[in-house]
Motif scaffolding. Structure first.
Motif, short mmCIF file in Angstrom:
data_model
loop_
_atom_site.label_atom_id
_atom_site.label_comp_id
_atom_site.label_asym_id
_atom_site.label_seq_id
_atom_site.Cartn_x
_atom_site.Cartn_y
_atom_site.Cartn_z
N ALA A 60 13.12 5.97 -5.15
CA ALA A 60 12.25 4.99 -4.49
C ALA A 60 11.03 4.69 -5.35
N HIS A 61 10.44 5.73 -5.95
CA HIS A 61 9.28 5.51 -6.81
C HIS A 61 9.67 4.71 -8.06
N LEU A 62 10.82 5.01 -8.64
CA LEU A 62 11.28 4.28 -9.83
C LEU A 62 11.53 2.81 -9.49
N ARG A 63 12.15 2.54 -8.37
CA ARG A 63 12.42 1.16 -7.97
C ARG A 63 11.13 0.39 -7.71
N SER A 64 10.14 1.09 -7.18
CA SER A 64 8.84 0.48 -6.95
C SER A 64 8.17 0.10 -8.28
N VAL A 65 8.31 0.97 -9.27
CA VAL A 65 7.75 0.68 -10.60
C VAL A 65 8.44 -0.55 -11.21
N LEU A 66 9.74 -0.64 -11.02
CA LEU A 66 10.49 -1.77 -11.59
C LEU A 66 10.11 -3.11 -10.97
N THR A 67 9.86 -3.13 -9.69
CA THR A 67 9.60 -4.40 -9.02
C THR A 67 8.12 -4.69 -8.80
N GLY A 68 7.27 -3.69 -8.75
CA GLY A 68 5.82 -3.90 -8.65
C GLY A 68 5.31 -3.91 -7.22
N VAL A 69 4.02 -3.71 -7.08
CA VAL A 69 3.42 -3.61 -5.76
C VAL A 69 2.41 -4.73 -5.48
N SER A 70 2.24 -5.66 -6.41
CA SER A 70 1.24 -6.70 -6.25
C SER A 70 1.79 -8.05 -6.69
N LEU A 71 1.45 -9.09 -5.92
CA LEU A 71 1.81 -10.46 -6.26
C LEU A 71 0.56 -11.33 -6.25
N SER A 72 0.47 -12.26 -7.16
CA SER A 72 -0.58 -13.27 -7.17
C SER A 72 0.09 -14.62 -6.96
N ILE A 73 -0.30 -15.32 -5.90
CA ILE A 73 0.34 -16.57 -5.53
C ILE A 73 -0.72 -17.66 -5.40
N PRO A 74 -0.59 -18.75 -6.14
CA PRO A 74 -1.54 -19.86 -6.00
C PRO A 74 -1.47 -20.45 -4.58
N VAL A 75 -2.59 -20.98 -4.15
CA VAL A 75 -2.68 -21.65 -2.85
C VAL A 75 -3.14 -23.08 -3.09
N ARG B 259 0.81 -1.22 0.00
CA ARG B 259 0.00 0.00 0.00
C ARG B 259 0.85 1.27 0.00
N HIS B 260 1.98 1.23 -0.70
CA HIS B 260 2.90 2.38 -0.71
C HIS B 260 3.47 2.58 -2.10
N THR B 261 3.96 3.80 -2.38
CA THR B 261 4.55 4.10 -3.68
C THR B 261 6.07 4.13 -3.64
N SER B 262 6.66 3.95 -2.48
CA SER B 262 8.13 3.95 -2.38
C SER B 262 8.63 2.66 -1.73
N ALA B 263 7.80 1.64 -1.78
CA ALA B 263 8.17 0.28 -1.37
C ALA B 263 7.47 -0.65 -2.34
N SER B 264 7.92 -1.89 -2.41
CA SER B 264 7.32 -2.80 -3.38
C SER B 264 7.44 -4.24 -2.89
N LEU B 265 6.98 -5.16 -3.72
CA LEU B 265 7.00 -6.59 -3.39
C LEU B 265 7.71 -7.37 -4.48
N LEU B 266 8.32 -8.47 -4.08
CA LEU B 266 8.90 -9.36 -5.08
C LEU B 266 9.04 -10.75 -4.49
N ILE B 267 9.15 -11.71 -5.38
CA ILE B 267 9.46 -13.09 -5.00
C ILE B 267 10.83 -13.38 -5.58
N ASN B 268 11.71 -13.89 -4.72
CA ASN B 268 13.03 -14.26 -5.20
C ASN B 268 13.65 -15.26 -4.24
N GLU B 269 14.86 -15.65 -4.53
CA GLU B 269 15.55 -16.65 -3.72
C GLU B 269 15.71 -16.19 -2.28
N ASN B 270 15.45 -17.12 -1.35
CA ASN B 270 15.59 -16.77 0.06
C ASN B 270 16.64 -17.62 0.76
N ALA B 271 17.48 -18.31 0.00
CA ALA B 271 18.50 -19.16 0.62
C ALA B 271 19.85 -18.45 0.73
N ALA B 272 20.29 -17.80 -0.32
CA ALA B 272 21.61 -17.16 -0.33
C ALA B 272 21.47 -15.66 -0.10
#
Length: 138
Positions: free
Chosen positions: A89-104, A43-56
Motif C-alpha cells: 500500500a505504501h509503495l502504491r501510494s508513492v507511485l501515484t502520489g498524494v497531492s494534485l494541483s488543478i487549475p480553476v 492525508r494518508h500513507t496507504s492511499a493516494s490520489l490520481l486523475i484519470n479517465e472516468n468514462a470506461a
C-alpha cells in the motif's frame, strides 16, 4: 485574492479506486472562487490520489491490476506491521502520489472531458479517508 481550506471524508470498500470528482467540485462550488488553483491532498500513507479517465470502467480495473503487479503482496517486505497489504500500500501510494494541483476557471476544475479525480485505496480493508482541499484565487 482569497483562499479557503476544507476537507472531505471518503469511505472506501477496500482496495480500489473511488471517484471523488463530484465531492471536490461541490466543495469548490461553495467557495465561490472563479479563477485560481486547487490543491487536493490525501492525508494518508496507504492511499493516494490520481486523475484519470472516468468514462470506461475498464480503465479503473486495468489500473488496479497494474498496481497489484507492480507492488504485489509479498512476505519479502520487512515492513508488515499491519499485515501483508501494508508495505505494498505504501509503495502504491508513492507511485501515484498524494497531492494534485488543478487549475480553476469559471469556478470549476479545469479537467479534460473524460478526466475524473480518484482516491486510490491501497489497503484490503475498508477505510474512512480524509482528503484536504485548498483553493487560492479570486
Amino acid at each position: 485574492m482569497r483562499q479557503a481550506v476544507g476537507e472531505i471524508a471518503v469511505a472506501t470498500r477496500g482496495a480500489g479506486l473511488v471517484e471523488i470528482t463530484r465531492e471536490v467540485a461541490a466543495w469548490l462550488d461553495g467557495e465561490a472562487i472563479a479563477t485560481g488553483l486547487l490543491t487536493v491532498f490525501c492525508r494518508h500513507t496507504s492511499a493516494s490520489l490520481l486523475i484519470n479517465e472516468n468514462a470506461a470502467p475498464a480503465v479503473r480495473r486495468d489500473l488496479e491490476r497494474w498496481l497489484a503487479r507492480v507492488a504485489p503482496e509479498s512476505r519479502d517486505y520487512e515492513h508488515d506491521d499491519e499485515g501483508p497489504d501494508d508495505m505494498p500500500a505504501h509503495l502504491r501510494s508513492v507511485l501515484t502520489g498524494v497531492s494534485l494541483s488543478i487549475p480553476v476557471a469559471g469556478g470549476r476544475m479545469v479537467l479534460g472531458t473524460w478526466q475524473g479525480v480518484y482516491l486510490a485505496e491501497h489497503r484490503a480493508a475498508p477505510h474512512r479517508r480524509r482528503v484536504a482541499l485548498h483553493v487560492i484565487g479570486e
